[in-house]
Design a protein around this motif. Structure first.
Motif, PDB file in Angstrom:
ATOM      1  N   ASP A  62       1.475   2.502  10.402  1.00 53.71           N
ATOM      2  CA  ASP A  62       1.591   2.195  11.832  1.00 53.71           C
ATOM      3  C   ASP A  62       0.835   3.188  12.705  1.00 53.71           C
ATOM      4  N   HIS A  63       0.345   4.278  12.111  1.00 58.74           N
ATOM      5  CA  HIS A  63      -0.450   5.266  12.845  1.00 58.74           C
ATOM      6  C   HIS A  63      -1.919   5.231  12.457  1.00 58.74           C
ATOM      7  N   ALA A  64      -2.218   4.857  11.232  1.00 59.65           N
ATOM      8  CA  ALA A  64      -3.589   4.930  10.724  1.00 59.65           C
ATOM      9  C   ALA A  64      -4.158   3.590  10.294  1.00 59.65           C
ATOM     10  N   GLY A  65      -3.396   2.514  10.449  1.00 54.94           N
ATOM     11  CA  GLY A  65      -3.830   1.220   9.925  1.00 54.94           C
ATOM     12  C   GLY A  65      -5.119   0.691  10.521  1.00 54.94           C
ATOM     13  N   GLY A  84      -2.676  17.194   2.995  1.00 57.77           N
ATOM     14  CA  GLY A  84      -1.417  16.801   2.376  1.00 57.77           C
ATOM     15  C   GLY A  84      -1.120  15.322   2.467  1.00 57.77           C
ATOM     16  N   ASP A  85      -1.836  14.599   3.341  1.00 52.46           N
ATOM     17  CA  ASP A  85      -1.597  13.162   3.491  1.00 52.46           C
ATOM     18  C   ASP A  85      -2.590  12.300   2.722  1.00 52.46           C
ATOM     19  N   GLN A  86      -3.344  12.889   1.805  1.00 51.57           N
ATOM     20  CA  GLN A  86      -4.278  12.093   1.003  1.00 51.57           C
ATOM     21  C   GLN A  86      -3.558  10.948   0.293  1.00 51.57           C
ATOM     22  N   PHE A  87      -2.354  11.199  -0.217  1.00 52.84           N
ATOM     23  CA  PHE A  87      -1.570  10.164  -0.890  1.00 52.84           C
ATOM     24  C   PHE A  87      -1.379   8.954   0.018  1.00 52.84           C
ATOM     25  N   LEU A  92      -2.911   3.159   1.825  1.00 44.33           N
ATOM     26  CA  LEU A  92      -2.923   2.305   3.016  1.00 44.33           C
ATOM     27  C   LEU A  92      -2.959   0.809   2.687  1.00 44.33           C
ATOM     28  N   PRO A  93      -3.763   0.347   1.710  1.00 41.63           N
ATOM     29  CA  PRO A  93      -3.734  -1.090   1.398  1.00 41.63           C
ATOM     30  C   PRO A  93      -2.341  -1.560   0.945  1.00 41.63           C
ATOM     31  N   GLN A  94      -1.668  -0.746   0.135  1.00 41.89           N
ATOM     32  CA  GLN A  94      -0.318  -1.112  -0.296  1.00 41.89           C
ATOM     33  C   GLN A  94       0.662  -1.064   0.875  1.00 41.89           C
ATOM     34  N   GLN A  95       0.506  -0.078   1.753  1.00 42.47           N
ATOM     35  CA  GLN A  95       1.369  -0.006   2.923  1.00 42.47           C
ATOM     36  C   GLN A  95       1.208  -1.238   3.806  1.00 42.47           C
ATOM     37  N   SER A  96      -0.038  -1.665   4.015  1.00 45.37           N
ATOM     38  CA  SER A  96      -0.276  -2.809   4.899  1.00 45.37           C
ATOM     39  C   SER A  96       0.355  -4.069   4.323  1.00 45.37           C
ATOM     40  N   MET A  98       2.962  -4.148   2.254  1.00 48.35           N
ATOM     41  CA  MET A  98       4.410  -3.977   2.241  1.00 48.35           C
ATOM     42  C   MET A  98       5.028  -4.274   3.606  1.00 48.35           C
ATOM     43  N   PHE A  99       4.352  -3.862   4.670  1.00 52.50           N
ATOM     44  CA  PHE A  99       4.932  -3.986   6.011  1.00 52.50           C
ATOM     45  C   PHE A  99       4.353  -5.143   6.819  1.00 52.50           C
ATOM     46  N   GLY A 100       3.544  -5.983   6.170  1.00 57.02           N
ATOM     47  CA  GLY A 100       3.036  -7.164   6.847  1.00 57.02           C
ATOM     48  C   GLY A 100       1.942  -6.888   7.857  1.00 57.02           C
ATOM     49  N   PHE A 101       1.211  -5.799   7.683  1.00 63.15           N
ATOM     50  CA  PHE A 101       0.087  -5.485   8.565  1.00 63.15           C
ATOM     51  C   PHE A 101      -1.175  -6.178   8.059  1.00 63.15           C
ATOM     52  N   PRO A 102      -2.176  -6.375   8.938  1.00 61.15           N
ATOM     53  CA  PRO A 102      -3.479  -6.817   8.438  1.00 61.15           C
ATOM     54  C   PRO A 102      -4.000  -5.821   7.414  1.00 61.15           C
ATOM     55  N   PRO A 103      -4.797  -6.271   6.456  1.00 58.00           N
ATOM     56  CA  PRO A 103      -5.300  -5.344   5.436  1.00 58.00           C
ATOM     57  C   PRO A 103      -5.975  -4.123   6.071  1.00 58.00           C
ATOM     58  N   ALA A 104      -5.534  -2.947   5.673  1.00 53.17           N
ATOM     59  CA  ALA A 104      -6.084  -1.710   6.239  1.00 53.17           C
ATOM     60  C   ALA A 104      -7.354  -1.326   5.485  1.00 53.17           C
TER      61      ALA A 104
END
Length: 215
Positions: A62-65, A84-87, A92-96, A98-104
């Motif tokens: 929701d911050h970097a998508g 530290g946020d490389q993970f 990001l593709p999996q996050q998008s 999971m949360f119903g965002f457009p593909p990041a």
């Protein structure tokens, strides 16, 4: 105040994306473009701003998508977060999904940030503080002259960031708030990743999660 900003809540998560600019040069940075990239560009255009950079506090969707798309379409460098946020960038593709965002879109930051670094837009410089706890690589952007701090998901009005995601740690988050944010001064206004602005002094007095805590 030569440093100006406008907060634009984006996506279903109502994440506070901020346009930050130098009033002299009208050069601007976009802090945490979580999505709705066309709307962010239109807002910058309506204000007569020239986008120069993307600054990321951390790499949750929701911050970097929208960062990869915005960087590609506007030719902008992506500044931050901390390594530290490389993970979270990798996922990001999996996050998008999971949360119903457009593909990041994937990206590699043009510049990783460390505690004590500075970022500049026009004639305005902001200090970077590494504030882990919500994510390992979370940073905040502090303007001492404007008495403003863009804190992402470290601190909210009446609450604090979640620490139940991978890499989160409650004790570390509390230390980040008390040791890194409080010294900026009670009268410093902070712009959180969600919800209304507040002052550090107000949160130190009344926020049930950090009330009375000192670094």
């Amino acid at each position: 105040m030569p440093l100006h900003y406008r907060t634009l809540p984006v996506t279903a998560f109502q994440q506070n994306c901020s346009l930050v600019w130098c009033d002299v040069t009208k050069e601007a940075a976009v802090i945490d473009p979580g999505g709705e990239v066309a709307r962010l560009v239109a807002a910058a255009d309506s204000l007569g701003l020239t986008l120069k950079a993307i600054w990321l506090t951390h790499a949750h969707i929701d911050h970097a998508g929208g960062a990869g798309q915005l960087a590609r379409e506007q030719g902008l460098p992506i500044i931050g977060p901390h390594t530290g946020d490389q993970f979270w960038i990798t996922s990001l593709p999996q996050q998008s999904a999971m949360f119903g965002f457009p593909p990041a879109e994937m990206f590699t930051p043009t510049r990783w940030l460390e505690d004590g670094d500075e970022v500049q837009i026009g004639h305005e410089s902001l200090t970077v503080r590494h504030c882990p706890g919500h994510t390992p690589g979370h940073v905040v952007f502090h303007s001492a002259s404007a008495k403003r701090c863009f804190v992402g998901d470290v601190l909210f009005a009446g609450s604090i960031g979640r620490t139940d995601f991978p890499g989160g740690d409650h004790a570390t988050l509390i230390r980040s708030i008390t040791e890194r944010l409080w010294p900026m001064g009670d009268d410093t206004v902070f712009i959180p990743g969600h919800g209304p602005e507040s002052h550090f002094g107000e949160e130190r007095r009344s926020n049930p999660f950090v009330r009375g805590r000192w670094g």
